[in-house]
Design an enzyme around this catalytic site. Sequence first.
Site, PDB file in Angstrom:
ATOM      1  N   CYS A  43      20.138  12.641 -39.359  1.00 11.69           N
ATOM      2  CA  CYS A  43      20.559  14.037 -39.558  1.00 11.69           C
ATOM      3  C   CYS A  43      21.479  14.173 -40.771  1.00 11.69           C
ATOM      4  O   CYS A  43      22.342  13.329 -41.008  1.00 11.69           O
ATOM      5  CB  CYS A  43      21.257  14.550 -38.297  1.00 11.69           C
ATOM      6  SG  CYS A  43      21.701  16.291 -38.406  1.00 11.69           S
ATOM      7  N   CYS A 101      28.847  15.778 -38.495  1.00 11.98           N
ATOM      8  CA  CYS A 101      29.560  15.889 -37.215  1.00 11.98           C
ATOM      9  C   CYS A 101      30.178  14.522 -36.859  1.00 11.98           C
ATOM     10  O   CYS A 101      29.441  13.547 -36.660  1.00 11.98           O
ATOM     11  CB  CYS A 101      28.606  16.356 -36.115  1.00 11.98           C
ATOM     12  SG  CYS A 101      27.598  17.769 -36.612  1.00 11.98           S
ATOM     13  N   CYS A 158      28.990  12.241 -33.950  1.00 17.12           N
ATOM     14  CA  CYS A 158      27.562  12.104 -33.648  1.00 17.12           C
ATOM     15  C   CYS A 158      26.906  10.816 -34.134  1.00 17.12           C
ATOM     16  O   CYS A 158      26.923  10.504 -35.327  1.00 17.12           O
ATOM     17  CB  CYS A 158      26.795  13.305 -34.204  1.00 17.12           C
ATOM     18  SG  CYS A 158      25.070  13.276 -33.634  1.00 17.12           S
ATOM     19  N   CYS A 178      15.333  19.664 -21.437  1.00 24.06           N
ATOM     20  CA  CYS A 178      15.942  20.058 -22.705  1.00 24.06           C
ATOM     21  C   CYS A 178      15.566  19.088 -23.813  1.00 24.06           C
ATOM     22  O   CYS A 178      15.855  17.893 -23.739  1.00 24.06           O
ATOM     23  CB  CYS A 178      17.458  20.119 -22.537  1.00 24.06           C
ATOM     24  SG  CYS A 178      18.276  20.611 -24.060  1.00 24.06           S
ATOM     25  N   CYS A 200      14.357  24.118 -22.312  1.00 22.10           N
ATOM     26  CA  CYS A 200      15.515  24.333 -23.172  1.00 22.10           C
ATOM     27  C   CYS A 200      15.305  23.520 -24.441  1.00 22.10           C
ATOM     28  O   CYS A 200      14.631  22.496 -24.428  1.00 22.10           O
ATOM     29  CB  CYS A 200      16.756  23.864 -22.422  1.00 22.10           C
ATOM     30  SG  CYS A 200      18.267  23.966 -23.393  1.00 22.10           S
ATOM     31  N   CYS A 238      23.124  28.453 -23.789  1.00 18.87           N
ATOM     32  CA  CYS A 238      23.842  27.293 -23.272  1.00 18.87           C
ATOM     33  C   CYS A 238      24.811  26.878 -24.367  1.00 18.87           C
ATOM     34  O   CYS A 238      24.390  26.455 -25.444  1.00 18.87           O
ATOM     35  CB  CYS A 238      22.845  26.177 -22.969  1.00 18.87           C
ATOM     36  SG  CYS A 238      23.627  24.602 -22.579  1.00 18.87           S
ATOM     37  N   ARG A 246      28.443  22.743 -16.777  1.00 17.46           N
ATOM     38  CA  ARG A 246      27.752  21.437 -16.751  1.00 17.46           C
ATOM     39  C   ARG A 246      28.672  20.276 -17.090  1.00 17.46           C
ATOM     40  O   ARG A 246      29.274  20.238 -18.171  1.00 17.46           O
ATOM     41  CB  ARG A 246      26.555  21.469 -17.710  1.00 17.46           C
ATOM     42  CG  ARG A 246      25.671  20.217 -17.586  1.00 17.46           C
ATOM     43  CD  ARG A 246      24.335  20.375 -18.309  1.00 17.46           C
ATOM     44  NE  ARG A 246      23.664  21.580 -17.886  1.00 17.46           N
ATOM     45  CZ  ARG A 246      23.304  22.560 -18.711  1.00 17.46           C
ATOM     46  NH1 ARG A 246      23.502  22.468 -19.996  1.00 17.46           N
ATOM     47  NH2 ARG A 246      22.722  23.642 -18.233  1.00 17.46           N
TER      48      ARG A 246
HETATM   49  N1  SAM Z   1      21.423  18.863 -33.938  1.00 17.07           N
HETATM   50  C1  SAM Z   1      21.595  19.908 -33.018  1.00 17.07           C
HETATM   51  C2  SAM Z   1      23.007  20.473 -33.009  1.00 17.07           C
HETATM   52  O1  SAM Z   1      23.920  19.850 -33.520  1.00 17.07           O
HETATM   53  O2  SAM Z   1      23.183  21.569 -32.480  1.00 17.07           O
HETATM   54  C3  SAM Z   1      21.223  19.523 -31.595  1.00 17.07           C
HETATM   55  C4  SAM Z   1      21.604  18.150 -31.067  1.00 17.07           C
HETATM   56  S1  SAM Z   1      23.338  17.789 -30.978  1.00 17.07           S
HETATM   57  C5  SAM Z   1      23.326  16.070 -30.704  1.00 17.07           C
HETATM   58  C6  SAM Z   1      23.849  18.570 -29.476  1.00 17.07           C
HETATM   59  C7  SAM Z   1      25.276  18.434 -29.037  1.00 17.07           C
HETATM   60  O3  SAM Z   1      25.523  17.138 -28.508  1.00 17.07           O
HETATM   61  C8  SAM Z   1      26.367  18.586 -30.061  1.00 17.07           C
HETATM   62  O4  SAM Z   1      26.630  19.912 -30.379  1.00 17.07           O
HETATM   63  C9  SAM Z   1      27.557  17.975 -29.351  1.00 17.07           C
HETATM   64  O5  SAM Z   1      28.233  18.953 -28.607  1.00 17.07           O
HETATM   65  C10 SAM Z   1      26.904  16.947 -28.417  1.00 17.07           C
HETATM   66  N2  SAM Z   1      27.257  15.570 -28.793  1.00 17.07           N
HETATM   67  C11 SAM Z   1      26.736  14.859 -29.814  1.00 17.07           C
HETATM   68  N3  SAM Z   1      27.282  13.645 -29.894  1.00 17.07           N
HETATM   69  C12 SAM Z   1      28.194  13.559 -28.890  1.00 17.07           C
HETATM   70  C13 SAM Z   1      29.094  12.542 -28.462  1.00 17.07           C
HETATM   71  N4  SAM Z   1      29.190  11.379 -29.095  1.00 17.07           N
HETATM   72  N5  SAM Z   1      29.876  12.789 -27.394  1.00 17.07           N
HETATM   73  C14 SAM Z   1      29.790  13.978 -26.744  1.00 17.07           C
HETATM   74  N6  SAM Z   1      28.955  14.979 -27.119  1.00 17.07           N
HETATM   75  C15 SAM Z   1      28.170  14.783 -28.181  1.00 17.07           C
HETATM   76 FE1  SF4 Z   2      23.064  16.431 -36.589  1.00 19.32          FE
HETATM   77 FE2  SF4 Z   2      24.382  15.231 -34.627  1.00 19.32          FE
HETATM   78 FE3  SF4 Z   2      25.540  17.221 -35.931  1.00 19.32          FE
HETATM   79 FE4  SF4 Z   2      23.434  17.734 -34.296  1.00 19.32          FE
HETATM   80  S1  SF4 Z   2      25.448  16.984 -33.695  1.00 19.32           S
HETATM   81  S2  SF4 Z   2      23.782  18.536 -36.363  1.00 19.32           S
HETATM   82  S3  SF4 Z   2      22.263  15.856 -34.607  1.00 19.32           S
HETATM   83  S4  SF4 Z   2      24.943  15.229 -36.811  1.00 19.32           S
END
Ligand code: SAM
Ligand code: SF4
Length: 324
Positions: free
Chosen positions: A52, A56, A59, A96, A128, A188, A260
Amino acid sequence: MIRHDWTLEEIKDIYNTPLLELMYRAATLHREYQDTAEVQVCTLLSIKTGGCSEDCAYCPQAARYNTGVDVQALMKKDEVLAYAQKAKDAGSTRFCMGAAWREVRDNRDFDRVIDMVKGVNEIGMEVCCTLGMLTESQAKRLADAGLFSYNHNLDTSDEYYGEIITTRTYDDRLKTIDNVRKAGVTVCCGGIIGLGETHEDRITMLRTLSTMPAHPDSVPINALTRVKGTPLEHLPKVEFWDMVRMIATTRILMPGAMVRLSAGRAEMSLSEQAMCFMAGANSIFTGEKLLTTKNPSFEEDHMMFELLGLKPREAFKEEHVHVH
Ligand code: SAM
Ligand code: SF4
Ligand code: DTB
């Protein structure tokens, strides 16, 4: 009454209530607005993993961090449907699909996701998606294909957001949520604790969520899963008590929503999870994995439901939608 005019002071007072009293208040509202015998069972599948472009900081799927997550192209529809069926057979009612995309693009991959949405819908599960940012017309296309819900988290407060993500803004996030709502898809939307934020940040995020014109239909509360290679890998583990406090406060502010208990369950004991249900959580993610990280197995969760006398909430049950 469901309120949409919570002030920061009020939320702070609730959040800072002595824990057992806070849990009692949350449990009372939970009983008033929800069937406490039921917990919604949702299963996640990462249909496109890693690589990606966003930054973030939490992530494991951001391309710029070395987390050992293998990049995987969009999965085949058949594989996705087979997993959805397996989840349904294990008692899950919502499926989802997550993609490590910054935003949806109007290309062949999106056409394929639309097809998957139709397929999962035909299996009889609530569908979802969480695919990143969406335009209004993309949200409409998903709605027409039968999408039930869209996950798009605020993650933290507006003030702290820039410390965690720099490649998009809080307003971008809010805009997508608005597009989802306009398309008639349920929302959500929740957040993560343990990102190094203050209690104030959590309170401010909860104010943003609970003062939306309509509360999100479901509010995932995630504990940061600390993944090696991400900038947040060395942060301390979230205190269980903070998780309970956050869940109880969310339940009190948004009594009609599904709250949740999301990331973090794999590191919790059964009694800790039970306490979260007591405090107002009524939804979980099941399946061996969340997106890329560990989650309790279907079998472990089945045993937990037996032990606690819980039953999965049926799909497409609507009563909570009418109360807010
Ligand atoms: N890429 C899309 C986005 O960012 O909206 C969808 C997938 S993203 C992985 C979905 C959510 O997963 C993120 O908004 C975050 O809240 C959660 N998430 C990701 N990594 C995480 C982590 N290490 N611990 C807890 N929540 C996490
Ligand atoms: Fe990409 Fe992870 Fe951020 Fe979703 S949460 S936009 S997958 S870097
Ligand atoms: C949400 O709030 N939590 C889920 C789901 N929505 C998409 C994702 C948690 C991801 C945890 C890290 C991982 O497994 O990659």
